[in-house]
Design an enzyme around this catalytic site. Sequence first.
Site, PDB file in Angstrom:
ATOM      1  CE  LYS A 192     -32.625   0.812  -2.081  1.00 23.69           C
ATOM      2  NZ  LYS A 192     -32.963   0.902  -3.505  1.00 23.69           N
ATOM      3  CE  LYS A 245     -30.369  -2.426  -2.112  1.00 27.06           C
ATOM      4  NZ  LYS A 245     -30.919  -1.842  -3.287  1.00 27.06           N
TER       5      LYS A 245
HETATM    6  C1  PBG Z   1     -32.332   1.181  -7.012  1.00 34.29           C
HETATM    7  C2  PBG Z   1     -31.446   0.191  -6.368  1.00 34.29           C
HETATM    8  C3  PBG Z   1     -30.212   0.370  -5.732  1.00 34.29           C
HETATM    9  C4  PBG Z   1     -29.749  -0.900  -5.404  1.00 34.29           C
HETATM   10  C5  PBG Z   1     -30.705  -1.805  -5.804  1.00 34.29           C
HETATM   11  N1  PBG Z   1     -31.769  -1.113  -6.371  1.00 34.29           N
HETATM   12  C6  PBG Z   1     -29.404   1.585  -5.507  1.00 34.29           C
HETATM   13  C7  PBG Z   1     -29.842   2.656  -4.608  1.00 34.29           C
HETATM   14  O1  PBG Z   1     -30.877   2.594  -3.930  1.00 34.29           O
HETATM   15  O2  PBG Z   1     -29.134   3.657  -4.616  1.00 34.29           O
HETATM   16  C8  PBG Z   1     -28.429  -1.200  -4.756  1.00 34.29           C
HETATM   17  C9  PBG Z   1     -27.908  -2.563  -5.002  1.00 34.29           C
HETATM   18  C10 PBG Z   1     -26.477  -2.749  -4.695  1.00 34.29           C
HETATM   19  O3  PBG Z   1     -25.773  -1.883  -4.157  1.00 34.29           O
HETATM   20  O4  PBG Z   1     -25.997  -3.842  -4.999  1.00 34.29           O
HETATM   21  N2  PBG Z   1     -32.959   2.084  -6.187  1.00 34.29           N
END
Ligand code: PBG
Length: 325
Positions: A192, A245
């Site tokens: 991520k 992601k």
């Molecule tokens: C939680 C999380 C996030 C997303 C999914 N789980 C936000 C982040 O890391 O700030 C983002 C999903 C999206 O933008 O659709 N940590």
Amino acid sequence: MIKRPRRLRKTDAIRKFVRETHFSKKSLILPFFIVEGNGVKSEISTLDGHFHYSPDRICEGIGEALECGINSFLLFGIPNEKDEIGSSAWNSNGALQNAVRTIKSTFPDVVVITDVCMCEYTSHGHCGAISDGYVDNDKSIELLCKTALSHAVAGADIVAPSDMMDGRVAAIRNALDREGYIDIPIMSYSAKYSSAFYGPFREAAGSAPSFGDRKSYQMDYHNINEAIYESSLDIEEGADMIMVKPALSYLDVIRETKNNFGLPLAAYSVSGEYAMIKAAAKAGLVDEYSIMCETTTSIFRAGADILITYYAKEIAKALDRGDIG
Ligand code: PBG
């Protein structure tokens, strides 16, 4: 002699016959945002066509998706009360836990995946606990374990840690196993990135960090070897599924990850990807349907087995028409 690849592009039927990339509705996951309270269904300003649901109304949204053939859902919880350590994240009576119970008792056959993270629950908006201004890895893991366990107890089919702390997959696996949840898979957000594409989500989930950024735990977008390393660690720790992601700017990472590991690979086409297409279409610059079809297919072509997308219902309709897949 001239080579004629155009022969296989001559008619729609032939083009469909020689398609290289195939995917189906079964591989799509639709996200939902659950708030506390009763009777709530209110549109999310940054995510056109998506709503905040309270647990008592979430089955309306799930029912509509089921009608399109979408059967898998990713749930995010948004609490009323936030504190330093995000203690409402593991509240057995929290919005997310209640929604899981309602969904599974109404639609026992759907796949309910829960996002496990602290950022929606902490007053500072970081994905873990803070010690001396820094996100404390090992302390955060304890909170994530309690949270994941509360999701399993509520009836989640799969838990999905998205915090990017080190060692959290092993810790969550142990916590689940200790309590007898040996068959609950972990879908790890293994690679991520720290990304500006999460903007619309943070507005929807109220999870923007109040100071600093997430760069000390989410990955630097210059890196791809690190993504492979991160996924390999999570697999060693017991992840059942891995993830890249965001998706669109990371198609190379998806391909490389697919080439390296045999586990089911999810890609998350995040809020900013969806919002950009919506905005460009609204401005009359692109055709939304065509862009959705093209970008979605590109993510599967890159090697994703599963796609988390805010367009899941619309993609299902495009699949029904045979335009893609
Ligand atoms: C939680 C999380 C996030 C997303 C999914 N789980 C936000 C982040 O890391 O700030 C983002 C999903 C999206 O933008 O659709 N940590």
